[in-house]
Design a protein around this motif. Structure first.
Motif, PDB file in Angstrom:
ATOM      1  N   SER A   1      -9.564  10.222 -10.625  1.00  0.00           N
ATOM      2  CA  SER A   1      -9.171  10.531  -9.236  1.00  0.00           C
ATOM      3  C   SER A   1      -8.631  11.962  -9.158  1.00  0.00           C
ATOM      4  O   SER A   1      -8.127  12.518 -10.140  1.00  0.00           O
ATOM      5  CB  SER A   1      -8.091   9.552  -8.771  1.00  0.00           C
ATOM      6  OG  SER A   1      -6.953   9.654  -9.600  1.00  0.00           O
ATOM      7  N   LYS A   2      -8.724  12.534  -7.975  1.00  0.00           N
ATOM      8  CA  LYS A   2      -8.117  13.847  -7.731  1.00  0.00           C
ATOM      9  C   LYS A   2      -6.601  13.744  -7.897  1.00  0.00           C
ATOM     10  O   LYS A   2      -5.937  14.680  -8.359  1.00  0.00           O
ATOM     11  CB  LYS A   2      -8.471  14.324  -6.306  1.00  0.00           C
ATOM     12  CG  LYS A   2      -8.009  15.729  -5.989  1.00  0.00           C
ATOM     13  CD  LYS A   2      -8.805  16.753  -6.763  1.00  0.00           C
ATOM     14  CE  LYS A   2      -8.308  18.163  -6.537  1.00  0.00           C
ATOM     15  NZ  LYS A   2      -9.088  19.124  -7.334  1.00  0.00           N
ATOM     16  N   THR A   3      -6.062  12.577  -7.530  1.00  0.00           N
ATOM     17  CA  THR A   3      -4.611  12.382  -7.610  1.00  0.00           C
ATOM     18  C   THR A   3      -4.095  12.547  -9.040  1.00  0.00           C
ATOM     19  O   THR A   3      -3.103  13.252  -9.266  1.00  0.00           O
ATOM     20  CB  THR A   3      -4.249  10.981  -7.068  1.00  0.00           C
ATOM     21  OG1 THR A   3      -4.667  10.922  -5.704  1.00  0.00           O
ATOM     22  CG2 THR A   3      -2.771  10.698  -7.153  1.00  0.00           C
TER      23      THR A   3
ATOM     24  N   ALA B   1     -10.108   4.841   2.947  1.00  0.00           N
ATOM     25  CA  ALA B   1     -10.847   4.103   1.913  1.00  0.00           C
ATOM     26  C   ALA B   1     -12.195   4.790   1.710  1.00  0.00           C
ATOM     27  O   ALA B   1     -12.733   5.406   2.641  1.00  0.00           O
ATOM     28  CB  ALA B   1     -11.047   2.659   2.355  1.00  0.00           C
TER      29      ALA B   1
ATOM     30  N   ALA C   1      -3.965   9.922  -1.109  1.00  0.00           N
ATOM     31  CA  ALA C   1      -4.790   8.816  -1.620  1.00  0.00           C
ATOM     32  C   ALA C   1      -4.104   7.479  -1.380  1.00  0.00           C
ATOM     33  O   ALA C   1      -2.940   7.296  -1.741  1.00  0.00           O
ATOM     34  CB  ALA C   1      -5.042   8.996  -3.115  1.00  0.00           C
TER      35      ALA C   1
ATOM     36  N   VAL D   1       0.860  -1.186   0.000  1.00  0.00           N
ATOM     37  CA  VAL D   1       0.000   0.000   0.000  1.00  0.00           C
ATOM     38  C   VAL D   1       0.899   1.239   0.000  1.00  0.00           C
ATOM     39  O   VAL D   1       1.927   1.285   0.684  1.00  0.00           O
ATOM     40  CB  VAL D   1      -0.918   0.012   1.236  1.00  0.00           C
ATOM     41  CG1 VAL D   1      -1.701   1.314   1.322  1.00  0.00           C
ATOM     42  CG2 VAL D   1      -1.875  -1.180   1.195  1.00  0.00           C
TER      43      VAL D   1
ATOM     44  N   MET E   1      -1.897  -5.046   0.238  1.00  0.00           N
ATOM     45  CA  MET E   1      -3.303  -5.262  -0.143  1.00  0.00           C
ATOM     46  C   MET E   1      -3.370  -6.452  -1.087  1.00  0.00           C
ATOM     47  O   MET E   1      -2.683  -6.500  -2.116  1.00  0.00           O
ATOM     48  CB  MET E   1      -3.873  -4.019  -0.806  1.00  0.00           C
ATOM     49  CG  MET E   1      -5.211  -4.304  -1.450  1.00  0.00           C
ATOM     50  SD  MET E   1      -6.354  -2.902  -1.418  1.00  0.00           S
ATOM     51  CE  MET E   1      -7.014  -3.018   0.229  1.00  0.00           C
TER      52      MET E   1
ATOM     53  N   PHE F   1      -6.397  -6.427   3.789  1.00  0.00           N
ATOM     54  CA  PHE F   1      -5.096  -5.975   4.297  1.00  0.00           C
ATOM     55  C   PHE F   1      -4.307  -7.129   4.929  1.00  0.00           C
ATOM     56  O   PHE F   1      -4.856  -7.907   5.701  1.00  0.00           O
ATOM     57  CB  PHE F   1      -5.295  -4.898   5.370  1.00  0.00           C
ATOM     58  CG  PHE F   1      -5.864  -3.619   4.840  1.00  0.00           C
ATOM     59  CD1 PHE F   1      -5.127  -2.821   3.969  1.00  0.00           C
ATOM     60  CD2 PHE F   1      -7.128  -3.195   5.226  1.00  0.00           C
ATOM     61  CE1 PHE F   1      -5.646  -1.636   3.482  1.00  0.00           C
ATOM     62  CE2 PHE F   1      -7.652  -2.001   4.746  1.00  0.00           C
ATOM     63  CZ  PHE F   1      -6.906  -1.222   3.880  1.00  0.00           C
TER      64      PHE F   1
ATOM     65  N   PHE G   1     -18.589   6.703  -1.813  1.00  0.00           N
ATOM     66  CA  PHE G   1     -17.404   7.522  -1.544  1.00  0.00           C
ATOM     67  C   PHE G   1     -17.837   8.899  -1.056  1.00  0.00           C
ATOM     68  O   PHE G   1     -18.874   9.427  -1.458  1.00  0.00           O
ATOM     69  CB  PHE G   1     -16.580   7.705  -2.831  1.00  0.00           C
ATOM     70  CG  PHE G   1     -15.590   6.613  -3.082  1.00  0.00           C
ATOM     71  CD1 PHE G   1     -16.012   5.325  -3.391  1.00  0.00           C
ATOM     72  CD2 PHE G   1     -14.228   6.865  -3.029  1.00  0.00           C
ATOM     73  CE1 PHE G   1     -15.087   4.309  -3.641  1.00  0.00           C
ATOM     74  CE2 PHE G   1     -13.296   5.855  -3.279  1.00  0.00           C
ATOM     75  CZ  PHE G   1     -13.730   4.579  -3.585  1.00  0.00           C
TER      76      PHE G   1
ATOM     77  N   VAL H   1      -5.028   3.863   7.215  1.00  0.00           N
ATOM     78  CA  VAL H   1      -5.224   3.623   5.772  1.00  0.00           C
ATOM     79  C   VAL H   1      -6.693   3.306   5.502  1.00  0.00           C
ATOM     80  O   VAL H   1      -7.298   3.836   4.562  1.00  0.00           O
ATOM     81  CB  VAL H   1      -4.312   2.477   5.275  1.00  0.00           C
ATOM     82  CG1 VAL H   1      -4.643   2.092   3.844  1.00  0.00           C
ATOM     83  CG2 VAL H   1      -2.846   2.883   5.396  1.00  0.00           C
TER      84      VAL H   1
ATOM     85  N   MET I   1      -3.281   3.832  -2.395  1.00  0.00           N
ATOM     86  CA  MET I   1      -3.253   3.082  -3.649  1.00  0.00           C
ATOM     87  C   MET I   1      -2.286   1.915  -3.491  1.00  0.00           C
ATOM     88  O   MET I   1      -1.460   1.911  -2.578  1.00  0.00           O
ATOM     89  CB  MET I   1      -2.895   3.993  -4.841  1.00  0.00           C
ATOM     90  CG  MET I   1      -1.581   4.698  -4.757  1.00  0.00           C
ATOM     91  SD  MET I   1      -0.247   3.734  -5.419  1.00  0.00           S
ATOM     92  CE  MET I   1      -0.743   3.584  -7.110  1.00  0.00           C
ATOM     93  N   SER I   2      -2.427   0.919  -4.349  1.00  0.00           N
ATOM     94  CA  SER I   2      -1.534  -0.242  -4.215  1.00  0.00           C
ATOM     95  C   SER I   2      -1.082  -0.798  -5.570  1.00  0.00           C
ATOM     96  O   SER I   2      -0.431  -1.830  -5.603  1.00  0.00           O
ATOM     97  CB  SER I   2      -2.211  -1.346  -3.396  1.00  0.00           C
ATOM     98  OG  SER I   2      -3.425  -1.707  -4.004  1.00  0.00           O
ATOM     99  N   SER I   3      -1.418  -0.108  -6.651  1.00  0.00           N
ATOM    100  CA  SER I   3      -0.925  -0.553  -7.962  1.00  0.00           C
ATOM    101  C   SER I   3       0.403   0.151  -8.209  1.00  0.00           C
ATOM    102  O   SER I   3       0.470   1.164  -8.905  1.00  0.00           O
ATOM    103  CB  SER I   3      -1.930  -0.205  -9.063  1.00  0.00           C
ATOM    104  OG  SER I   3      -3.189  -0.727  -8.725  1.00  0.00           O
TER     105      SER I   3
END
Ligand SMILES: Cc1cc2nc3c(=O)[nH]c(=O)nc-3n(C[C@H](O)[C@H](O)[C@H](O)COP(=O)(O)O)c2cc1C
Length: 202
Positions: free
Chosen positions: A51-53, A80, A31, A16, A181, A186, A97, A76, A33-35
């Protein structure tokens, strides 16, 4: 015996990352994320196009990759189902969300200034990687729903508690317990399994 199946997601277990970026008004977004994967001093991040990111990265081209240890799972999880995007995109509204303008205080996390980029670091994360965006790659069948973001890591901050006691520029893998993740759940890491040939040459 194997079966062919049609899984909705293919999250086979990745660390993560709490990705901090700057909003247009100079405040910080954060934010989970895990990719994410790393090669050399570069990293590739996968984030949903709406996403805002991604919006922030396209404009600012700077970020901090903050890696939480497993004990930060509560913070974390509080992030979410949140977004820094106002209004919340329709598909995320359906998934309940919420727009959260200050995700640091929402998660109970603290900012610290970075050295080479403008977005802040997350004090509680033992690993904080300052990064500059090199390239954007629209990604994901069928209609580029995500952006793969190539980031060059320009400064690495590591909590002393996870450093190798002899080799001060190495992280001691026995002391580092990343939050993982796997299929939206988790996990931490188990114990070291086997001596590693690769570790001998790095
Ligand atoms: C542990 C965790 C991992 C996630 N991994 C990803 C990911 O790899 N890519 C992604 O686009 N969203 C991921 N999400 C969902 C984003 O956090 C979510 O889209 C969020 O609204 C993005 O925030 P932003 O709109 O403020 O940028 C993940 C969420 C959690 C809790």
């Amino acid at each position: 015996m194997h079966q062919t199946i049609h899984p909705k997601i293919l999250y086979f277990g990745t660390p993560v990352v709490l990705l901090s970026t700057l909003n247009e008004d100079g405040s910080a977004n954060l934010a989970p994320m895990s990719s994410a994967w790393w090669l050399g001093q570069s990293c590739m991040l996968g984030m949903g196009m709406r996403s805002k990111t991604v919006e922030n990265l396209l404009r600012e081209r700077e970020c901090v990759l903050n890696l939480p240890s497993a004990d930060l799972v509560g913070a974390v999880d509080r992030l979410a189902l949140t977004t820094g995007k106002n209004p919340v995109p329709g598909y995320k509204q359906n998934m309940t969300f919420q727009y959260i303008p200050d995700k640091f205080s929402h998660a109970g996390l603290t900012t610290a200034p970075s050295q080479d980029v403008r977005p802040p670091r997350v004090v509680e994360c033992p690993v904080q990687l300052e990064g500059i965006v090199e390239k954007f790659h629209p990604f994901g069948a069928p209609d580029d729903f995500a952006m793969a973001i190539e980031v060059q890591i320009v400064r690495v901050h590591i909590d002393e508690s996870i450093l190798n006691t002899e080799k001060r520029h190495h992280i001691d893998a026995d002391k580092w317990n990343p939050l993982i993740m796997s299929f939206c759940e988790f996990y931490g890491l188990g114990k070291n399994l086997h001596p590693s040939r690769l570790a001998r040459v790095f």
